[in-house]
Design an enzyme around this catalytic site. Sequence first.
Site, PDB file in Angstrom:
ATOM      1  CG  HIS A 163       5.974  27.330 -64.481  1.00 29.21           C
ATOM      2  ND1 HIS A 163       7.020  27.475 -65.354  1.00 29.21           N
ATOM      3  CD2 HIS A 163       4.911  27.947 -65.063  1.00 29.21           C
ATOM      4  CE1 HIS A 163       6.616  28.159 -66.427  1.00 29.21           C
ATOM      5  NE2 HIS A 163       5.348  28.458 -66.275  1.00 29.21           N
ATOM      6  CB  CYS A 248      10.788  23.742 -68.484  1.00 28.26           C
ATOM      7  SG  CYS A 248      12.312  24.547 -68.096  1.00 28.26           S
TER       8      CYS A 248
HETATM    9  N1  CIR Z   1       8.343  25.022 -67.164  1.00 22.29           N
HETATM   10  C1  CIR Z   1       9.278  25.896 -66.888  1.00 22.29           C
HETATM   11  O1  CIR Z   1       9.861  25.894 -65.825  1.00 22.29           O
HETATM   12  N2  CIR Z   1       9.530  26.817 -67.806  1.00 22.29           N
HETATM   13  C2  CIR Z   1      10.493  27.838 -67.672  1.00 22.29           C
HETATM   14  C3  CIR Z   1      10.079  29.046 -68.436  1.00 22.29           C
HETATM   15  C4  CIR Z   1      11.060  30.161 -68.305  1.00 22.29           C
HETATM   16  C5  CIR Z   1      10.736  31.363 -69.156  1.00 22.29           C
HETATM   17  N3  CIR Z   1      11.786  32.313 -69.071  1.00 22.29           N
HETATM   18  C6  CIR Z   1       9.437  32.011 -68.730  1.00 22.29           C
HETATM   19  O2  CIR Z   1       9.465  32.895 -67.889  1.00 22.29           O
HETATM   20  O3  CIR Z   1       8.387  31.646 -69.233  1.00 22.29           O
END
Ligand code: CIR
Length: 258
Positions: A163, A248
Amino acid sequence: MPSKKALVRRPSPRLADGLVTHIEREKVDAGLAGEQWEAYVEALRTHGWETIEVEPADDCPDSVFVEDAVVMYRNVALITRPGAESRRAETAGVEEAVARLGCSVNWIWEPGTLDGGDVLKVGETVYVGRGGRTNAAGVQQLRAAFEPLGARVVAVPVSKVLHLKSAVTALPDGTVIGHIPKVDRPSLFPGFLSVPEEAGAHVVLLGGGKLLMAASAPKTAELLTDLGHDVVTVDISEFEKLEGCVTCLSVRLRELYT
Ligand SMILES: NC(=O)NCCC[C@H](N)C(=O)O
């Protein structure tokens, strides 16, 4: 009075099945993750945040990464349409939570996809990462939702990390920080400070000049402390194994006037 509320979401018992894209899968210790999550929430509370738990989504392994399901601008909550199909069911509970708080609700629609982790607000500027999870239609819909409210939406490419906010976040003075090898175009940010660690690029602004950071970035913590910032650290190793960051694990709602 500006609010200091933060949405959080308890980890799913299926956390260890969360997605990994840019890193090798490592075994996640669910018990330790639970303890780390409690400590993260406690850190927010200690610094004056009222934490609000979104209804858990036990069938969604990645639901603890609550910031991906909604983007706030003033009191408007833009419910996302996550780029990973396995994460789409996460948004219903988040929508209910923000509606209950009196937010005005808007949505990203098909064919748009957008993850909250791709949106970085710096004052009135809203940077949006066009990468693996957020597509061009998602960027357009974000623009349509927030520009009428006075936002300046700037789209930036993201190819090296999950992201935009895995690559860059911003200090209280607006300086954007990032670990150069992970940032596609540092020159797109007017004030950019390079930090020595990838995890050092992630800060949550706690208010009163305090920054919440992961314990995995000690050199960056030292650099930022030396620049006069007040750094608070939490260990989030089990979430980092799933490409999660301090940013997050919560959604801070600063502009609810209730
Ligand atoms: N905003 C973020 O950095 N979110 C992390 C999401 C990690 C989750 N394992 C994903 O791949 O969507």
